[in-house]
Design a protein around this motif. Sequence first.
Motif, PDB file in Angstrom:
ATOM      1  N   ILE A  51       0.855  -1.186   0.000  1.00  0.00           N
ATOM      2  CA  ILE A  51       0.000   0.000   0.000  1.00  0.00           C
ATOM      3  C   ILE A  51       0.896   1.243   0.000  1.00  0.00           C
ATOM      4  O   ILE A  51       1.752   1.406   0.872  1.00  0.00           O
ATOM      5  N   SER A  52       0.679   2.101  -0.985  1.00  0.00           N
ATOM      6  CA  SER A  52       1.536   3.273  -1.126  1.00  0.00           C
ATOM      7  C   SER A  52       0.972   4.512  -0.439  1.00  0.00           C
ATOM      8  O   SER A  52       1.719   5.442  -0.119  1.00  0.00           O
ATOM      9  N   LEU A  53      -0.328   4.548  -0.218  1.00  0.00           N
ATOM     10  CA  LEU A  53      -0.980   5.756   0.293  1.00  0.00           C
ATOM     11  C   LEU A  53      -2.170   5.347   1.147  1.00  0.00           C
ATOM     12  O   LEU A  53      -2.923   4.437   0.783  1.00  0.00           O
ATOM     13  N   ALA A  54      -2.330   6.005   2.261  1.00  0.00           N
ATOM     14  CA  ALA A  54      -3.498   5.794   3.118  1.00  0.00           C
ATOM     15  C   ALA A  54      -4.027   7.165   3.526  1.00  0.00           C
ATOM     16  O   ALA A  54      -3.251   8.059   3.872  1.00  0.00           O
ATOM     17  N   LEU A 113     -11.953   5.447   5.356  1.00  0.00           N
ATOM     18  CA  LEU A 113     -10.549   5.099   5.203  1.00  0.00           C
ATOM     19  C   LEU A 113     -10.335   4.575   3.791  1.00  0.00           C
ATOM     20  O   LEU A 113     -11.076   3.703   3.330  1.00  0.00           O
ATOM     21  N   SER A 114      -9.310   5.103   3.101  1.00  0.00           N
ATOM     22  CA  SER A 114      -8.998   4.644   1.746  1.00  0.00           C
ATOM     23  C   SER A 114      -7.521   4.287   1.642  1.00  0.00           C
ATOM     24  O   SER A 114      -6.661   4.977   2.206  1.00  0.00           O
ATOM     25  N   LEU A 115      -7.240   3.206   0.925  1.00  0.00           N
ATOM     26  CA  LEU A 115      -5.885   2.716   0.719  1.00  0.00           C
ATOM     27  C   LEU A 115      -5.618   2.587  -0.771  1.00  0.00           C
ATOM     28  O   LEU A 115      -6.478   2.102  -1.515  1.00  0.00           O
ATOM     29  N   ARG A 116      -4.412   3.015  -1.174  1.00  0.00           N
ATOM     30  CA  ARG A 116      -4.070   2.946  -2.593  1.00  0.00           C
ATOM     31  C   ARG A 116      -3.081   1.817  -2.848  1.00  0.00           C
ATOM     32  O   ARG A 116      -2.048   1.699  -2.194  1.00  0.00           O
ATOM     33  N   LEU A 117      -3.427   0.986  -3.838  1.00  0.00           N
ATOM     34  CA  LEU A 117      -2.561  -0.077  -4.318  1.00  0.00           C
ATOM     35  C   LEU A 117      -2.397   0.124  -5.819  1.00  0.00           C
ATOM     36  O   LEU A 117      -3.355  -0.068  -6.576  1.00  0.00           O
ATOM     37  N   ASP A 118      -1.212   0.558  -6.236  1.00  0.00           N
ATOM     38  CA  ASP A 118      -0.981   0.882  -7.641  1.00  0.00           C
ATOM     39  C   ASP A 118      -2.032   1.917  -8.068  1.00  0.00           C
ATOM     40  O   ASP A 118      -2.134   2.969  -7.447  1.00  0.00           O
ATOM     41  N   ALA A 119      -2.834   1.636  -9.100  1.00  0.00           N
ATOM     42  CA  ALA A 119      -3.831   2.606  -9.559  1.00  0.00           C
ATOM     43  C   ALA A 119      -5.166   2.449  -8.851  1.00  0.00           C
ATOM     44  O   ALA A 119      -6.084   3.251  -9.077  1.00  0.00           O
ATOM     45  N   ALA A 120      -5.315   1.429  -8.023  1.00  0.00           N
ATOM     46  CA  ALA A 120      -6.602   1.118  -7.403  1.00  0.00           C
ATOM     47  C   ALA A 120      -6.706   1.723  -6.016  1.00  0.00           C
ATOM     48  O   ALA A 120      -5.711   1.881  -5.299  1.00  0.00           O
ATOM     49  N   GLY A 180       3.005   1.611   3.323  1.00  0.00           N
ATOM     50  CA  GLY A 180       4.174   0.761   3.117  1.00  0.00           C
ATOM     51  C   GLY A 180       3.987  -0.676   3.522  1.00  0.00           C
ATOM     52  O   GLY A 180       4.852  -1.516   3.254  1.00  0.00           O
ATOM     53  N   ALA A 181       2.865  -0.988   4.144  1.00  0.00           N
ATOM     54  CA  ALA A 181       2.601  -2.374   4.551  1.00  0.00           C
ATOM     55  C   ALA A 181       2.162  -3.197   3.354  1.00  0.00           C
ATOM     56  O   ALA A 181       1.624  -2.679   2.368  1.00  0.00           O
ATOM     57  N   THR A 182       2.376  -4.497   3.424  1.00  0.00           N
ATOM     58  CA  THR A 182       1.874  -5.366   2.368  1.00  0.00           C
ATOM     59  C   THR A 182       0.384  -5.604   2.566  1.00  0.00           C
ATOM     60  O   THR A 182      -0.150  -5.495   3.688  1.00  0.00           O
ATOM     61  N   VAL A 183      -0.277  -5.929   1.489  1.00  0.00           N
ATOM     62  CA  VAL A 183      -1.695  -6.284   1.590  1.00  0.00           C
ATOM     63  C   VAL A 183      -1.867  -7.477   2.519  1.00  0.00           C
ATOM     64  O   VAL A 183      -2.797  -7.517   3.333  1.00  0.00           O
ATOM     65  N   ALA A 184      -0.969  -8.453   2.430  1.00  0.00           N
ATOM     66  CA  ALA A 184      -1.065  -9.627   3.302  1.00  0.00           C
ATOM     67  C   ALA A 184      -1.028  -9.224   4.764  1.00  0.00           C
ATOM     68  O   ALA A 184      -1.797  -9.750   5.588  1.00  0.00           O
ATOM     69  N   ALA A 237      -8.140  -2.951   2.819  1.00  0.00           N
ATOM     70  CA  ALA A 237      -7.044  -3.643   2.144  1.00  0.00           C
ATOM     71  C   ALA A 237      -7.575  -4.684   1.169  1.00  0.00           C
ATOM     72  O   ALA A 237      -7.068  -4.814   0.037  1.00  0.00           O
ATOM     73  N   LEU A 238      -8.586  -5.440   1.585  1.00  0.00           N
ATOM     74  CA  LEU A 238      -9.204  -6.418   0.693  1.00  0.00           C
ATOM     75  C   LEU A 238      -9.816  -5.730  -0.524  1.00  0.00           C
ATOM     76  O   LEU A 238      -9.680  -6.196  -1.664  1.00  0.00           O
ATOM     77  N   ASP A 239     -10.479  -4.598  -0.283  1.00  0.00           N
ATOM     78  CA  ASP A 239     -11.101  -3.847  -1.372  1.00  0.00           C
ATOM     79  C   ASP A 239     -10.045  -3.317  -2.347  1.00  0.00           C
ATOM     80  O   ASP A 239     -10.221  -3.392  -3.567  1.00  0.00           O
ATOM     81  N   ALA A 240      -8.947  -2.792  -1.815  1.00  0.00           N
ATOM     82  CA  ALA A 240      -7.884  -2.272  -2.683  1.00  0.00           C
ATOM     83  C   ALA A 240      -7.293  -3.383  -3.549  1.00  0.00           C
ATOM     84  O   ALA A 240      -7.067  -3.202  -4.759  1.00  0.00           O
ATOM     85  N   TYR A 241      -7.044  -4.533  -2.935  1.00  0.00           N
ATOM     86  CA  TYR A 241      -6.455  -5.642  -3.692  1.00  0.00           C
ATOM     87  C   TYR A 241      -7.404  -6.106  -4.801  1.00  0.00           C
ATOM     88  O   TYR A 241      -6.998  -6.286  -5.951  1.00  0.00           O
ATOM     89  N   LEU A 242      -8.683  -6.295  -4.463  1.00  0.00           N
ATOM     90  CA  LEU A 242      -9.633  -6.778  -5.471  1.00  0.00           C
ATOM     91  C   LEU A 242      -9.910  -5.724  -6.536  1.00  0.00           C
ATOM     92  O   LEU A 242     -10.132  -6.061  -7.706  1.00  0.00           O
TER      93      LEU A 242
END
Length: 273
Positions: free
Chosen positions: A26-29, A50-57, A78-82, A96-101
Amino acid sequence: MVRTVAELFDAVRAGAYGPDPAHERISLAFTTTQAVRHEGRARGYRNEVLSLRLDAALGSCAVEPGALPADALDDCVGATVADLLSHPLLPVRTAALDAYLAHVRPHTPGNGARPYPLAAGSSLSRSRARARAVVDLLPADSATPGEHLPVLVIGVVNSLLEQLRSRGRAYLPCDLKGGATEWGEPVLTDTAAQLERCGAVLASGMTLGNGTFQGLLDHAAETGKPLVMFAQTGSAVLPRFLGAGVSAVSAEPYPFFWLDGGPGIIHRYGGRS
């Protein structure tokens, strides 16, 4: 097909949906806080997300205003999705689940989404437009198991109630905060007690973030009642339950309709075309 929220978390952890979440960071929270009172409405409300950014999602989960600890954002950046899928806070796990999916299953026609444009306008006009898009996903009253029973609305949004009223649909307004609707109707707080009284359920994605969604999913799967989700929280999560109890989803990833007066889009899955 997954049938429980726990199964979906396990499947994502195992890499069933794509890249290993242990290698996705996660690059941004950030949080978004809003207070609104639409013109002509007697009551207002507040939102915090709360919103988390993973790449473009972006993945999101609504929380009760002020409930999120100040250090939650530091936990996420900076944490991993896992890592975050096992975070002690359910809203963090959900976002985190939403960002990954959203990253691996974006809202595209190829993934089953049907785009629905929202015209530019005031916050109230856009709220009403979204309400029409959401309520259109409910089956006609005559097609609902338990014909003419009311729609249980979980997560009271007055524009949704207004739209149901305009169509002559009876409803049971339910929200953990209680209170009253714009029309002075008491808002019920015990969702489980109302499930047997309704013929269909219209529920907010916030039920994912407070842990009550699974009970709705189980009830819909057991009874065949339509379960329509309107989702800012978990917009990429809830379509994974289509056919497992969820009958339709109005998915609205960040930025939400209330953040911008310009034209926008929501994504609909299932329901009536």
